[in-house]
Design a protein around this motif. Structure first.
Motif, PDB file in Angstrom:
ATOM      1  N   SER A  85       0.954  -1.026   0.134  1.00 36.39           N
ATOM      2  CA  SER A  85      -0.032  -0.092   0.020  1.00 36.39           C
ATOM      3  C   SER A  85       0.855   1.186   0.142  1.00 36.39           C
ATOM      4  O   SER A  85       0.376   2.141  -0.454  1.00 36.39           O
ATOM      5  N   TYR A 183      -5.355  -1.667   8.457  1.00 37.44           N
ATOM      6  CA  TYR A 183      -5.488  -2.663   9.673  1.00 37.44           C
ATOM      7  C   TYR A 183      -6.997  -2.763   9.747  1.00 37.44           C
ATOM      8  O   TYR A 183      -7.469  -3.569  10.807  1.00 37.44           O
ATOM      9  N   THR A 206      -4.106  -3.710   2.288  1.00 36.35           N
ATOM     10  CA  THR A 206      -2.987  -4.103   1.968  1.00 36.35           C
ATOM     11  C   THR A 206      -2.967  -5.724   2.426  1.00 36.35           C
ATOM     12  O   THR A 206      -3.776  -6.180   3.029  1.00 36.35           O
ATOM     13  N   SER A 208      -0.321  -7.087   3.558  1.00 34.33           N
ATOM     14  CA  SER A 208       0.940  -6.978   4.215  1.00 34.33           C
ATOM     15  C   SER A 208       0.643  -7.563   5.891  1.00 34.33           C
ATOM     16  O   SER A 208       1.316  -8.080   6.746  1.00 34.33           O
TER      17      SER A 208
HETATM   18  N1  PMP Z   1      -0.598   2.427   6.045  1.00 35.14           N
HETATM   19  C1  PMP Z   1      -0.242   2.331   7.226  1.00 35.14           C
HETATM   20  C2  PMP Z   1      -1.063   3.013   8.269  1.00 35.14           C
HETATM   21  C3  PMP Z   1       0.668   1.385   7.788  1.00 35.14           C
HETATM   22  O1  PMP Z   1       0.757   1.389   8.919  1.00 35.14           O
HETATM   23  C4  PMP Z   1       1.374   0.817   6.702  1.00 35.14           C
HETATM   24  C5  PMP Z   1       2.889  -0.209   7.053  1.00 35.14           C
HETATM   25  N2  PMP Z   1       3.922   0.313   7.279  1.00 35.14           N
HETATM   26  C6  PMP Z   1       1.207   0.820   5.361  1.00 35.14           C
HETATM   27  C7  PMP Z   1       0.131   1.650   4.978  1.00 35.14           C
HETATM   28  C8  PMP Z   1       2.072   0.272   4.297  1.00 35.14           C
HETATM   29  O2  PMP Z   1       1.935  -1.139   4.335  1.00 35.14           O
HETATM   30  P1  PMP Z   1       2.466  -1.934   2.955  1.00 35.14           P
HETATM   31  O3  PMP Z   1       3.365  -1.085   2.086  1.00 35.14           O
HETATM   32  O4  PMP Z   1       3.199  -3.147   3.481  1.00 35.14           O
HETATM   33  O5  PMP Z   1       1.099  -2.280   2.355  1.00 35.14           O
END
Ligand code: PMP
Length: 352
Positions: A85, A183, A206, A208
């Motif tokens: 993301s 989240y 995401t 992740s």
């Molecule tokens: N948005 C928020 C609020 C996050 O905490 C994170 C994680 N660092 C991300 C976006 C980006 O996550 P990712 O690039 O792994 O999808």
């Protein structure tokens, strides 16, 4: 100064959480999922034909977009995918925050937002969260060049109710409002249901966190077709092949394994509830967590010293040396066993 140095773009980069080389540590510092990726992802990786890597991937990322469209009941023209993301958000800043008016995001939120704003030269204002770390929706009623906030917020883990989220979107029909839902699968209510009502809304999520694929790097945005087309136009002006072949196939497999997703998210939420109680019993305070982490501080205990003491014992959490939040630690929810190790340490540390 060398003559060419004057032409270098000067930026203060985002500082990601530490990724220790030693795999044995208890890693509660970057909000990764403690459980592995879905079995369907592991199978797809085993079956993946490496010969295909000689070919460019599909620039439209069709298999992944299709899987996401089905999962969320949206049209394929309502989904944009990117390399985590972070990539999706970076593209969204470049695409939608293109006016002289300041964009708005909370003073305490994802620290990458100000980095992108600085990089692109986007003016910004950061309305302060209230004393309970909540977003004050009224702060977002003024004229602006765009709005972005995480929900649940990071690093606080606190969710904003959907009615308040809608209020912010409804009062900003003249700008794009991005709700960063990295989240959301762990708590809070998604703004996805508002997409049919507001054409200025972009929801970003995401793979992740809830899908255990931080190492693969997949993020996605959902919004009306005009916003998604605008994002794609900028993406194709930047790098047409952002998503590699492996990510596309494994990502699609992850989306289809709904049972595993529900099971692991459920386990993390249950561990979070137990962790809350344990932290409370030890005298910690925290905003009500809705994400896969808890933002906890203990009156009378120096958060930075505690962070360092934990690190000495290979227990990694996140500490932010910044105004208003330097008395807290952001603790990712791990497995029950990992949290037990954390509590063994804390109980001992707090005795002295
Ligand atoms: N948005 C928020 C609020 C996050 O905490 C994170 C994680 N660092 C991300 C976006 C980006 O996550 P990712 O690039 O792994 O999808």
């Amino acid at each position: 100064m060398k003559p060419w140095e004057a032409n270098i773009r000067k930026v203060t980069p985002y500082v990601p959480g530490e990724q220790p080389k030693n795999a044995d540590v208890i890693k509660l510092n970057t909000n990764e999922n403690p459980y592995g990726p879905a079995p369907a992802v592991k199978r797809a990786l085993k079956e993946f034909d490496a010969e295909l890597l000689r070919l460019y991937p599909d620039p439209a990322s069709d298999v992944l977009v299709d899987a996401l469209a089905k999962r969320y009941g949206l049209g394929k023209d309502q989904i944009f995918v990117g390399v985590g993301s972070d990539d999706v958000l970076a593209m969204a800043f470049l695409t939608f925050f293109n006016s002289d008016r300041p964009i708005l995001f909370p003073d305490i939120s994802y620290s990458f937002y100000s980095v992108w704003a600085e990089l692109y030269g986007i003016p910004y204002e950061r309305p302060a969260l209230d004393d309970g770390f909540q977003i004050r929706k009224e702060d977002y009623y003024k004229e602006n060049g765009g709005v972005i906030f995480p929900n649940p917020n990071a690093p606080t883990s606190l969710a904003l109710g959907l009615a308040d989220v809608e209020d912010i979107i409804a009062r900003n029909r003249g700008s794009v409002v991005i709700v960063d839902e990295a989240y959301i699968d762990f708590g809070g209510e998604s703004a996805l249901g508002l997409l049919s009502k507001y054409e200025n809304l972009l929801v970003v999520q995401t793979f992740s966190k809830s899908r255990s694929l931080a190492g693969l790097r997949i993020g996605y945005a959902m919004g009306n077709p005009a916003l998604i087309k605008a994002l794609n136009d900028v993406k194709y002006s930047f790098n047409s092949y952002t998503m590699n072949r492996t990510s596309l196939v494994l990502g699609a497999a992850a989306v289809k394994d709904e049972a595993y997703f529900q099971e692991t998210v459920g386990k993390i939420k249950a561990t979070r509830e137990r962790t809350k109680e344990r932290l409370k019993a030890l005298g910690f305070v925290y905003p009500e967590p809705s994400a896969n982490f808890i933002f906890a501080g203990r009156p009378g205990t120096d958060a930075k010293a505690l962070f360092e003491a934990l690190r000495e014992k290979d227990i990694y959490v996140r500490y932010f040396d910044a105004p208003r939040i330097d008395r807290y630690l952001r603790i990712t929810i791990g497995t029950d066993e990992q949290m037990e190790r954390l509590f063994d340490f804390l109980e001992n540390y707090l005795k002295h």
